[in-house]
Enzyme design. Structure first.
Site, mmCIF file in Angstrom:
data_model
loop_
_atom_site.group_PDB
_atom_site.id
_atom_site.type_symbol
_atom_site.label_atom_id
_atom_site.label_comp_id
_atom_site.label_asym_id
_atom_site.label_seq_id
_atom_site.Cartn_x
_atom_site.Cartn_y
_atom_site.Cartn_z
ATOM 1 N N ASP A 291 0.853 -1.176 0.000
ATOM 2 C CA ASP A 291 0.000 0.000 0.000
ATOM 3 C C ASP A 291 0.899 1.239 0.000
ATOM 4 O OD1 ASP A 291 -2.363 1.646 0.526
ATOM 5 O OD2 ASP A 291 -1.621 1.769 2.583
ATOM 6 N N ASP B 44 -0.392 5.070 0.902
ATOM 7 C CA ASP B 44 -0.708 6.084 1.913
ATOM 8 C C ASP B 44 -0.594 5.509 3.323
ATOM 9 O OD1 ASP B 44 -1.372 7.328 -0.452
ATOM 10 O OD2 ASP B 44 -3.169 8.269 0.328
#
Length: 314
Positions: free
Chosen positions: A103, A105
């Site tokens: 991922d 963020d």
């Protein structure tokens, strides 16, 4: 069970699970005895091994190798008796790592891009509240994403570049992690429910091989409040992992994330690492980092520091 200055040799015939954990050196020393008693109470102390070595900053890494037991039970023991900064519970014998998927963020970067972008529009409070509920698993991801993007309608595209340059920074240890894993032969993939406007330059900076993200629609230099193309959600993250895994006949997959939409990916990986994660994501992962930077993953994978790529910051 005994402790030593380094990791004790592990017999693959006997040791089924390994827990590696990073904590204050003093904490590990004082907690080892209570952990040994807990293993004895669970009937798995015989044949168990423990070893540790010092890291920098008053930290040490410990390895517990046990001949039997469930992963969840060993994890519970680690959390109860050591409360480590970071830990990973895995099988004793796992093929070499072939893929790293992460991922973006609040994992590879320290910010939520849409929240920072919303700040330019004076809407950060409203957008951040939706982000938090989505990350906790309280809102459907696609609905939450579209609601937040709609709030950004009319924002100049130039605000994205300014936001990227002034607000967005890689998480400490991110570049070292990515570059070291690439050196070890890993395919590195950045897959995000965020936006290509941010993910592409971040991927170039850190050295990811492959980037998947959402595309903000832009007309006449302004955001329309819509998305261009399919939504990158939790299912796409998981299927991207499986697509990458299919490229290799052998080898394992490491995934990293922090929110609810990362859970299927973390669960599908051989090693699922939750980085300063929301409770549901942390519980779903096989390893976690509560304190420290992303380079802790390299320690937990027992990759020697001499093999790390540290030629640039991060």
């Amino acid at each position: 069970m005994s402790a030593s200055g380094g990791f004790a040799p592990i017999s693959g015939e006997e040791c089924v699970l390994i827990a590696r954990l990073i904590a204050d050196t003093d904490k590990l020393e004082t907690s080892l005895e209570s952990a040994a008693k807990a293993l004895a109470s669970a009937g798995i102390a015989e044949g168990a091994q423990a070893g540790s070595r010092e890291l920098s900053g008053g930290k040490s890494i410990m390895q517990l190798a046990v001949p039997s037991g469930e992963r969840d039970a060993i994890r519970a023991l680690v959390e109860e008796h050591f409360a480590p900064d970071a830990a990973l519970v895995s099988e004793a014998k796992i093929p070499p790592l072939k893929m790293f998927i992460s991922d973006m963020d609040s994992t590879i970067i320290g910010q939520e891009c849409i929240d920072e972008l919303a700040d330019f529009a004076g809407l950060k409070g409203k957008v951040s509240a939706i982000t938090e509920r989505a990350m906790q698993g309280e809102l459907d991801f696609e609905t939450a994403l579209r609601e937040r993007v709609q709030l950004l309608a009319g924002l100049p595209e130039s605000a994205i570049k300014e936001c990227l340059e002034t607000r967005i920074e890689p998480t400490p240890g991110a570049r070292t992690l990515v570059q070291t894993l690439k050196k070890k032969g890993c395919l590195t993939v950045l897959v995000t429910g965020g936006f290509h406007h941010f993910a592409n330059p971040i991927a170039r900076q850190l050295g990811f091989d492959w980037v998947i993200g959402n595309q903000l629609a832009v007309v006449d230099g302004k955001l329309t409040g819509e998305l261009d193309g399919p939504i990158i959600d939790s299912e796409v993250k998981r299927s991207t992992l499986e697509e990458g895994r299919a490229k290799f006949e052998t080898g394992t997959v490491l995934a990293a994330g922090d929110g609810a939409n990362d859970i299927p990916m973390l669960q599908a990986a051989d090693y699922g690492m939750a980085y300063r994660a929301k409770p549901k994501a942390r519980a779903a992962a096989s390893g976690w980092i509560d304190e420290g930077d992303l380079s802790a993953i390299l320690h937990l994978l027992d990759i020697p520091a001499d093999d790390w790529v540290t030629d640039q910051a991060g």
